[in-house]
Design an enzyme around this catalytic site. Sequence first.
Site, PDB file in Angstrom:
ATOM      1  N   LYS A 175      16.640 -17.535 -37.543  1.00 13.52           N
ATOM      2  CA  LYS A 175      16.394 -16.247 -36.901  1.00 13.52           C
ATOM      3  C   LYS A 175      16.189 -16.482 -35.411  1.00 13.52           C
ATOM      4  O   LYS A 175      15.546 -17.467 -35.003  1.00 13.52           O
ATOM      5  CB  LYS A 175      15.160 -15.573 -37.505  1.00 13.52           C
ATOM      6  CG  LYS A 175      15.314 -15.169 -38.958  1.00 13.52           C
ATOM      7  CD  LYS A 175      16.295 -14.011 -39.127  1.00 13.52           C
ATOM      8  CE  LYS A 175      16.334 -13.524 -40.569  1.00 13.52           C
ATOM      9  NZ  LYS A 175      17.205 -12.334 -40.711  1.00 13.52           N
ATOM     10  N   LYS A 178      24.916  -7.554 -48.585  1.00 11.81           N
ATOM     11  CA  LYS A 178      23.620  -7.386 -49.234  1.00 11.81           C
ATOM     12  C   LYS A 178      23.757  -6.202 -50.184  1.00 11.81           C
ATOM     13  O   LYS A 178      24.029  -5.077 -49.753  1.00 11.81           O
ATOM     14  CB  LYS A 178      22.512  -7.132 -48.209  1.00 11.81           C
ATOM     15  CG  LYS A 178      22.190  -8.358 -47.355  1.00 11.81           C
ATOM     16  CD  LYS A 178      21.149  -8.047 -46.304  1.00 11.81           C
ATOM     17  CE  LYS A 178      20.789  -9.326 -45.513  1.00 11.81           C
ATOM     18  NZ  LYS A 178      20.021  -9.013 -44.298  1.00 11.81           N
TER      19      LYS A 178
END
Length: 376
Positions: free
Chosen positions: A164, A263
């Site tokens: 991240k 997703k």
Amino acid sequence: MLKIDAIHLREINMPLAHPFETSFGLTTGRRILLVEIESDGLTAWGECVAGEHPYFSDEMIDTAWIITETELAPRLLDAELQGGGSCPGLFRQVRGHRMAKAALENAVWDLKAQVEQVPLAQLLGGTRPVIACGVSIGIQPSVEQLMEKISTEVEAGYQRIKLKCKPGWDMQIFETVRARWPDITLSCDANSAYRMKDFDHLASWDQFNLLMIEQPLWYDDFYFHSMLQKRIKTAICLDESIRNRRDALAAIAMESCRIINIKVGRVGGFSEAIAIHNAAAERGIPVWCGGMLETGIGRAHNIALSSLPNFSLPGDVSASSRYWSQDIIEPAVTVSKKGEIVLPGTAGIGYAVQRDRIEALTVRRQTLRSKSRVLA
């Protein structure tokens, strides 16, 4: 035909084993909406991946609960279903709320797999007996702690490390990681933290041989990602921007990305996830399965989806122990030293739901039955 007898909604609260930080903020625990459906003596489960706040998407657990209770569940209870593929048409009148829709639809797919006595992966069209696993590492309090985390995951065998990132937590990190691990498969995820003024900065990341830069710009954008992709050699991967097959086709046609993260909650359920997978495969665009800090129920769904043939890149489907001290399924999801998960061979999701554990974690519940609503 499937007929749903009852739908049980539960909110459970689970503390994360380790805090997880992104450009959105720090998460230390999850409020999670689980749905349980009953049909002719069988029970199937779905998980809503909406967060506690509308930061990743415009959904959150409280809106998902309301929409499920008042709009989606009543439609499901009054319907006769061929299977999970019947749900998108059933829910079409309700705009948006894809994560709420996915929780119910995915539970119906699980139910159908149990009725047919086949693994969920097989029902979805999966072909892989094992799936390759990567890992997503959040923003850490220090570079030293990040290096320790990466070392642990590399030694555990994960096939791809995703970091991240955000402005101020990017270049130095990539330089430090590449200096120690020049050959690992490395990617980054910005969660929409950058803007057009950062194009030159983002272009400088080409030197780090990243597998991809995930969603660097606006969460709802194709056009500026297309501009950026033309400026950089590193593949852009779109996540939040891809809500359905039409979005995937538009992004591919505009050359906004070279990789897509699917997703299942973000796109509204298995039906749309399969449609995106197929559209990408037909156009030579690889896909992979992203994670949303799911419990074992949602993780089992991700494992099944990742068995489809075009999921050719390691996804974020990692071991239960990375997120939970104790999961709500048995056995817990484990990853081999090769960085792989072996798909379960039993009917449905392939894992046993720990009902006692769920009951202990439940803070809110509601039961809806055909033609009536009854508080549990």
